[in-house]
Design an enzyme around this catalytic site. Structure first.
Site, PDB file in Angstrom:
ATOM      1  N   CYS A  69      -5.052  -4.801   4.142  1.00  0.00           N
ATOM      2  CA  CYS A  69      -5.017  -5.488   5.442  1.00  0.00           C
ATOM      3  C   CYS A  69      -5.473  -4.538   6.556  1.00  0.00           C
ATOM      4  O   CYS A  69      -4.904  -3.455   6.728  1.00  0.00           O
ATOM      5  CB  CYS A  69      -3.574  -5.924   5.690  1.00  0.00           C
ATOM      6  SG  CYS A  69      -3.316  -6.794   7.228  1.00  0.00           S
ATOM      7  N   CYS A 202     -11.740  -7.408   8.677  1.00  0.00           N
ATOM      8  CA  CYS A 202     -10.598  -8.307   8.451  1.00  0.00           C
ATOM      9  C   CYS A 202     -10.783  -8.933   7.074  1.00  0.00           C
ATOM     10  O   CYS A 202     -11.897  -9.338   6.715  1.00  0.00           O
ATOM     11  CB  CYS A 202     -10.565  -9.383   9.531  1.00  0.00           C
ATOM     12  SG  CYS A 202      -9.332 -10.657   9.212  1.00  0.00           S
TER      13      CYS A 202
HETATM   14  N1  DGL Z   1      -5.144  -9.415   6.635  1.00  0.00           N
HETATM   15  C1  DGL Z   1      -5.432  -9.438   8.055  1.00  0.00           C
HETATM   16  C2  DGL Z   1      -6.460  -8.346   8.388  1.00  0.00           C
HETATM   17  O1  DGL Z   1      -7.231  -7.899   7.554  1.00  0.00           O
HETATM   18  C3  DGL Z   1      -5.950 -10.784   8.497  1.00  0.00           C
HETATM   19  C4  DGL Z   1      -4.905 -11.862   8.445  1.00  0.00           C
HETATM   20  C5  DGL Z   1      -3.752 -11.615   9.383  1.00  0.00           C
HETATM   21  O2  DGL Z   1      -3.941 -11.667  10.609  1.00  0.00           O
HETATM   22  O3  DGL Z   1      -2.668 -11.361   8.872  1.00  0.00           O
HETATM   23  O4  DGL Z   1      -6.505  -7.926   9.518  1.00  0.00           O
END
Ligand code: DGL
Length: 286
Positions: A69, A202
């Site tokens: 993430c 993301c």
């Molecule tokens: N997994 C998050 C990221 O890569 C995107 C989804 C979220 O906002 O939790 O920033």
């Protein structure tokens, strides 16, 4: 096991690249779906949730955790590496996606040990861009790392707050989606200078790739974060044989979520292209 953490199912875009590049290892994927998305949450809360997830993965026996993430990597990684690990888990490692992504943005070849000073073999001029959640962009983590590795490269950072909800709703293309893609991409489009590279910073954004490719200027390379993270993790393992030796190689995959496992499995199977059996787990407060 290699622990792979994401706020939800999007991190499977990173896991699937890891499975291609490093298929022999055992993996434990944890999605905090009950509390996702993280992207608009405060630094303090992202930090707290990520720490709980990492603790849980360590308790399951993972010697290495990858924060797939971006929001968690941007907001929580430094704190975990500098404060938490030395105190509680000095032999474990937690790696994120920001540093390898910045190396790729700066054109630093895989296998080069990029020392954070001005001698890193980075490209020295031009414009690159990163797209991410509000929390990732507000943290300036990409800016901080890029200034260390390639201080003369210019970085455009753009938050795309509506893109995760679009992907979650399955709205990957079409005129409505294109409107919101163009809105966030405006600073990269004519009459503005086209960046040399753009990073989809993301986990969800690779799902928008076909639509994005039509909009982003043809001369701009769109970096595949999963692929570059997997490549650079393989290189990290070669350079840290003492850490690599702690990882088991049974080829197993375990999927855990803090919310409905059937929902996670249905979403995840589409992304991963193979059947998933998911389990529900409880973190300290999720
Ligand atoms: N997994 C998050 C990221 O890569 C995107 C989804 C979220 O906002 O939790 O920033």
């Amino acid at each position: 096991m290699i622990g792979v953490f994401d706020s939800g199912f999007g991190g499977l875009t990173v896991l699937s690249a890891l499975l291609r590049e490093l298929p022999d290892y055992d993996y434990l994927y944890l999605a905090d779906s009950a509390r996702a998305p993280y992207g608009a949450r405060s630094a303090e809360v992202v930090n707290e949730f990520t720490l709980e997830a990492v603790e849980w993965l360590f308790e399951q026996g993972c010697p290495l955790v990858v924060l797939a993430c971006n929001t968690a990597s941007a907001r929580a990684l430094r704190n975990i590496q500098q404060l938490h690990l030395p105190k509680r888990w000095p032999d474990r490692r937690v790696l994120g996606v920001v540093r390898p992504s910045v190396e790729a943005l700066a054109g630093i070849p895989v296998g080069t040990v990029a020392i954070p000073d001005q001698t890193a073999p980075a490209e020295t001029s031009g414009l690159v861009a990163v797209l991410g959640t509000q929390a990732t962009i507000a943290s300036d983590s990409y800016g901080i790392e890029l200034r260390k590795l390639a201080p003369r490269l210019r970085l455009l950072q753009q938050a795309c707050p509506l893109w995760v909800p679009l992907v979650e709703a399955g709205e990957l293309d079409g005129p409505g989606t294109e409107f919101f893609l163009r809105k966030a991409l405006a600073p990269l489009l004519p009459p503005h200078e086209a960046p040399r590279r753009v990073l989809l910073g993301c986990t969800h954004y690779p799902l928008l790739l076909p639509a994005l490719r039509r909009i982003v200027p043809a001369e701009t390379e769109i970096l595949d974060q999963g692929g570059l993270v997997a490549e650079r993790l393989a290189d990290w393992m070669r350079r840290h044989p003492e850490q690599e030796a702690k990882l088991t190689r049974g080829g197993t995959r375990r999927f855990c979520t803090t919310d409905d496992p059937a929902w996670f499995a249905a979403r995840g199977e589409k992304l991963l292209g193979s059947p998933i059996r998911a389990e529900r787990v409880r973190l300290r407060t999720a």
